[in-house]
Design an enzyme around this catalytic site. Structure first.
Site, PDB file in Angstrom:
ATOM      1  N   ASP A 134      41.979   3.908  23.874  1.00 10.90           N
ATOM      2  CA  ASP A 134      42.087   3.810  25.326  1.00 10.90           C
ATOM      3  C   ASP A 134      40.723   3.835  25.994  1.00 10.90           C
ATOM      4  OD1 ASP A 134      44.769   3.643  25.601  1.00 10.90           O
ATOM      5  OD2 ASP A 134      45.108   5.778  25.925  1.00 10.90           O
ATOM      6  N   LYS A 139      43.318   0.713  29.525  1.00 13.40           N
ATOM      7  CA  LYS A 139      43.857   0.232  30.791  1.00 13.40           C
ATOM      8  C   LYS A 139      42.959   0.707  31.913  1.00 13.40           C
ATOM      9  CE  LYS A 139      48.126   1.448  28.795  1.00 13.40           C
ATOM     10  NZ  LYS A 139      48.307   2.866  28.572  1.00 13.40           N
ATOM     11  N   MET A 189      45.102  12.053  38.046  1.00 11.08           N
ATOM     12  CA  MET A 189      45.286  10.671  38.515  1.00 11.08           C
ATOM     13  C   MET A 189      45.535  10.582  40.013  1.00 11.08           C
ATOM     14  SD  MET A 189      47.624   9.035  35.506  1.00 11.08           S
ATOM     15  CE  MET A 189      48.777  10.384  35.352  1.00 11.08           C
TER      16      MET A 189
END
Ligand code: SAH
Length: 251
Positions: free
Chosen positions: A35, A57, A174
């Protein structure tokens, strides 16, 4: 023949914060699917002939869809390869590790989970903030500010979150861009505006930056400092311990 898929936590950023078991698997793997948020130094530990695939991502742009990643995991395992799926922090903490494990299960691929040190506790620790402290915080709640955009309405129950804030510490993952909205909702639920809060960007890495304030002042300060992902926010009295001598990184 089918080999195992290992879902490995890479830790929060400092390459030293991987488990012994995780590091051994990285050194043995035929294929590593990694990742965006893993410590890239760990890829230097792979075999020279290992295949390293970036399935990372970006917050706005998915390089590979989750289905594509699941398919790749299964394909490589069916080629009799030792597959390491290397994920930032812990694979089961907002890491979609559960989805990948289920995909393996459904495809009949054996898998193992190697937990990692989650940013949710390690990043506050590197900023001198213990998520619990006797007499100050007897619980900590980790929640996400970035939900599945296809959800019709927010599933965050702010009344419950405010109750958790009264019990202990809140850790928001996040959620940098949603910080003004989230803090406003907590204030509306009666959480004191002078509750200490801190935002930490690139925690545990040489790029670590922190912005400290209160529930009322933090969003503006974070915006002024142009804090960006990856960053997390800690809200609660434990943040005050930093100024009382716990900011070990800067002393
Ligand atoms: N599985 C990961 C979390 C994945 S969600 C874990 O256990 O740590 C990604 C979010 O984690 C980021 O948006 C950010 O909120 C947080 N995060 C991950 N690494 C971070 C770091 N080094 N510093 C600050 N926040 C981080």
């Amino acid at each position: 023949m089918t080999r195992k898929v290992y879902l490995v936590g890479a830790g929060p950023g400092d390459p030293g914060l991987i488990t012994v078991k995780g590091l051994k698997l990285i050194q043995q793997a035929d294929v590593i699917l990694y990742d965006r948020l893993i410590p890239m130094e760990l890829l230097g530990e792979t075999r020279p002939d290992a295949e390293c695939v970036d399935v990372g991502k970006l917050p706005t742009k998915h390089r590979l869809s989750q289905d594509e990643i699941n398919r790749l995991l299964i394909e490589y395992a069916r080629q009799d390869k030792l597959v390491v799926r290397l994920k930032g922090g812990d694979p089961f903490v907002f890491g979609r590790g559960g989805e990948e494990a289920l995909a393996c299960y459904e495809a009949g691929i054996p898998f193992e989970v190697v937990p990692g040190i989650s940013s949710a506790i390690a990043v506050p620790a590197y900023a001198g903030v213990p998520v619990t402290q006797r007499n100050t915080a007897s619980a900590f709640t980790v929640f996400t500010g970035h939900e599945d955009p296809t959800k019709p309405e927010s599933s965050i129950d702010y009344t419950a979150l405010a109750a958790a804030a009264r019990l202990g510490t809140l850790v928001l993952l996040m959620g940098v861009s949603q910080l003004p909205e989230i803090t406003a909702r907590l204030l509306a639920e009666g959480i004191a505006p002078d509750t200490e809060a801190i935002c930490i960007e690139w925690g545990t890495t040489p790029k670590q930056r922190t912005v400290e304030g209160t529930l009322a002042t933090l969003p503006e300060k974070v915006q002024a400092a142009k804090i960006q992902s990856p960053a997390l926010t800690v809200i609660g009295a434990v943040v005050g311990l930093r100024a009382m001598g716990l900011d070990w990184l800067n002393t």
